[in-house]
Design an enzyme around this catalytic site. Structure first.
Site, PDB file in Angstrom:
ATOM      1  N   HIS A  48       6.926  39.730  31.788  1.00  0.00           N
ATOM      2  CA  HIS A  48       6.926  39.284  30.541  1.00  0.00           C
ATOM      3  C   HIS A  48       6.537  37.620  30.668  1.00  0.00           C
ATOM      4  O   HIS A  48       6.486  37.161  31.676  1.00  0.00           O
ATOM      5  CB  HIS A  48       8.220  39.354  29.864  1.00  0.00           C
ATOM      6  CG  HIS A  48       8.572  40.865  29.574  1.00  0.00           C
ATOM      7  ND1 HIS A  48       9.728  40.997  28.914  1.00  0.00           N
ATOM      8  CD2 HIS A  48       8.138  42.014  29.839  1.00  0.00           C
ATOM      9  CE1 HIS A  48       9.863  42.391  28.662  1.00  0.00           C
ATOM     10  NE2 HIS A  48       8.891  42.997  29.170  1.00  0.00           N
ATOM     11  N   GLU A  50       7.885  35.244  29.817  1.00  0.00           N
ATOM     12  CA  GLU A  50       8.969  34.211  30.402  1.00  0.00           C
ATOM     13  C   GLU A  50       8.902  34.165  31.923  1.00  0.00           C
ATOM     14  O   GLU A  50       8.763  33.117  32.538  1.00  0.00           O
ATOM     15  CB  GLU A  50      10.306  34.588  29.882  1.00  0.00           C
ATOM     16  CG  GLU A  50      10.636  34.218  28.338  1.00  0.00           C
ATOM     17  CD  GLU A  50      10.233  35.660  27.640  1.00  0.00           C
ATOM     18  OE1 GLU A  50      10.786  35.830  26.527  1.00  0.00           O
ATOM     19  OE2 GLU A  50       9.385  36.501  28.181  1.00  0.00           O
ATOM     20  N   CYS A  79      14.006  38.948  25.756  1.00  0.00           N
ATOM     21  CA  CYS A  79      14.843  40.090  25.926  1.00  0.00           C
ATOM     22  C   CYS A  79      15.954  39.909  27.092  1.00  0.00           C
ATOM     23  O   CYS A  79      15.973  38.789  27.612  1.00  0.00           O
ATOM     24  CB  CYS A  79      13.754  41.286  26.414  1.00  0.00           C
ATOM     25  SG  CYS A  79      13.360  41.180  28.208  1.00  0.00           S
ATOM     26  N   CYS A  82      14.675  38.892  30.500  1.00  0.00           N
ATOM     27  CA  CYS A  82      14.010  37.455  30.604  1.00  0.00           C
ATOM     28  C   CYS A  82      15.351  36.630  30.599  1.00  0.00           C
ATOM     29  O   CYS A  82      15.132  35.640  31.236  1.00  0.00           O
ATOM     30  CB  CYS A  82      12.920  37.356  29.865  1.00  0.00           C
ATOM     31  SG  CYS A  82      11.446  38.070  29.835  1.00  0.00           S
TER      32      CYS A  82
END
Length: 148
Positions: A48, A50, A79, A82
């Protein structure tokens, strides 16, 4: 630079990313990590924005394990996975634009979590600034959701 300027950079990254999410890591007033430095999104669903920005900051500045006090700017609310990484690295602040619900409604299904509840599991207090320039980020999610 201001929070508004930094979040706009994360949102701008999201425009050109394989998936419409972007993130930057800022420490001591400098951008030290970006999710567009090297994106592995094509090979792993766990890469992701992040996590890519954290990895970029860790590699580029030899800061592995030393991101304490940094700020994460991300085009969409993190999420659960993360947020765990952000808390693990002891960031002092997170600023996000779109919400997980916005992502769910406009781009892809998300597991909706309570970021404030997740923040309680960190070893140190983290400041959370929510929905800064949200409409800009939602528009990108909306546009990408319509074209894919």
């Amino acid at each position: 630079m201001t929070d508004e300027q930094y979040i706009d950079i994360a949102i701008e990254i999201s425009k050109n990313a394989k998936y419409p999410y972007g993130a930057i890591v800022v420490k001591d007033g400098k951008i030290i990590g970006r999710s567009d430095d090297k994106t592995l999104m094509e090979t792993s669903m766990y890469s992701h924005a992040e996590l890519e920005a954290i990895e970029s900051a860790s590699k580029n500045k030899n800061l592995y394990g030393d991101l304490k006090g940094a700020t994460m700017y991300v085009s969409c609310e993190p999420c659960m996975m993360c947020m765990g990484a952000i808390l693990y690295e002891e960031f002092s602040k997170i600023v996000y634009a779109a919400t997980l619900q916005d992502s769910n409604d406009n781009y892809c299904p998300e597991m909706i979590t309570d970021i404030d509840e997740l923040a309680k599991y960190g070893n140190s207090k983290i400041e959370i600034i929510k929905e800064l320039h949200r409409e800009k980020a939602v528009e990108i999610l909306r546009m990408r959701g319509e074209t894919e």
